[in-house]
Design an enzyme around this catalytic site. Structure first.
Site, PDB file in Angstrom:
ATOM      1  N   ALA A  43       9.628  13.228  23.947  1.00  0.00           N
ATOM      2  CA  ALA A  43      10.200  11.895  23.737  1.00  0.00           C
ATOM      3  C   ALA A  43      11.416  11.649  24.628  1.00  0.00           C
ATOM      4  CB  ALA A  43      10.568  11.718  22.270  1.00  0.00           C
ATOM      5  N   THR A  67       6.492  12.186  18.526  1.00  0.00           N
ATOM      6  CA  THR A  67       7.066  12.621  17.259  1.00  0.00           C
ATOM      7  C   THR A  67       8.070  13.730  17.519  1.00  0.00           C
ATOM      8  OG1 THR A  67       6.544  13.224  14.976  1.00  0.00           O
ATOM      9  CG2 THR A  67       5.268  14.332  16.688  1.00  0.00           C
ATOM     10  N   THR A  73      18.561  23.042  14.081  1.00  0.00           N
ATOM     11  CA  THR A  73      19.790  22.411  14.581  1.00  0.00           C
ATOM     12  C   THR A  73      19.632  20.892  14.499  1.00  0.00           C
ATOM     13  OG1 THR A  73      19.003  22.229  16.858  1.00  0.00           O
ATOM     14  CG2 THR A  73      20.048  24.327  16.221  1.00  0.00           C
ATOM     15  N   HIS A  75      19.141  19.064  16.998  1.00  0.00           N
ATOM     16  CA  HIS A  75      18.472  18.725  18.248  1.00  0.00           C
ATOM     17  C   HIS A  75      17.560  17.506  18.087  1.00  0.00           C
ATOM     18  CE1 HIS A  75      16.918  19.578  22.249  1.00  0.00           C
ATOM     19  NE2 HIS A  75      15.693  19.480  21.780  1.00  0.00           N
ATOM     20  N   ARG A 115       2.563   9.930   9.456  1.00  0.00           N
ATOM     21  CA  ARG A 115       3.092   8.729  10.107  1.00  0.00           C
ATOM     22  C   ARG A 115       2.431   8.425  11.451  1.00  0.00           C
ATOM     23  NH1 ARG A 115       7.141  11.105   7.188  1.00  0.00           N
ATOM     24  NH2 ARG A 115       8.389   9.719   5.879  1.00  0.00           N
TER      25      ARG A 115
END
Length: 151
Positions: A43, A67, A73, A75, A115
């Site tokens: 992404a 996605t 973390t 991130h 989703r």
């Protein structure tokens, strides 16, 4: 016929592959053509591809899908924030609708699988923007000079 560019993030490919299929089906159902699909590593890499597609005269809008799944973390938050901001910038700089069909952050892989239809929503949003946005100054007809004394 509205022509779309599609950017698909490869990271988490088992999920984004389903998202890509949802996006293609949504475009076909709406009678739109997907001019070109660009696959990017993740992404975070989508803004450059979206910008290149938005530069093409044949492309009316760009839908970006992917996605971002949470890890140990923050991130995932950093990636989605950066991608969303730069995609918004591309849309404004190119005066071309660019929609965000990237799910996350803060999701598990199971939640991301639930989703996948967000990809279709990104396509639908891109098509709606093409239909609803007023013409830009570059597309607007020249104003007609009307002599106010003539009547």
């Amino acid at each position: 016929m509205t022509t779309l560019g599609l950017v698909v993030a490869e990271f988490n490919r088992p999920i984004t592959e389903q998202m890509e299929q949802e996006a293609l089906e949504a475009a076909q159902s709406a009678g739109a053509e997907v001019y070109e699909t660009v696959h990017v590593p993740g992404a975070y890499d989508a803004p450059l591809a979206a910008d290149r597609l938005a530069r093409l005269e044949a492309v009316d809008a760009v839908a970006v899908i992917g996605t971002v799944i949470t890890g140990d973390t923050d991130h995932d938050q950093v990636i989605t924030d950066a991608a969303a901001q730069r995609l918004s910038d591309v849309s404004l700089e190119r005066d071309t609708p660019v929609t965000l069909g990237v799910t996350g952050p803060g999701m598990s892989a199971a939640e991301a699988r639930e989703r996948v239809e967000n990809a279709a929503k990104a396509v639908d949003g891109a098509l709606d923007l093409v239909d609803e946005l007023p013409a830009s100054d570059a597309d607007a007809p020249e104003p007609v000079d009307v002599d106010s004394d003539a009547a």
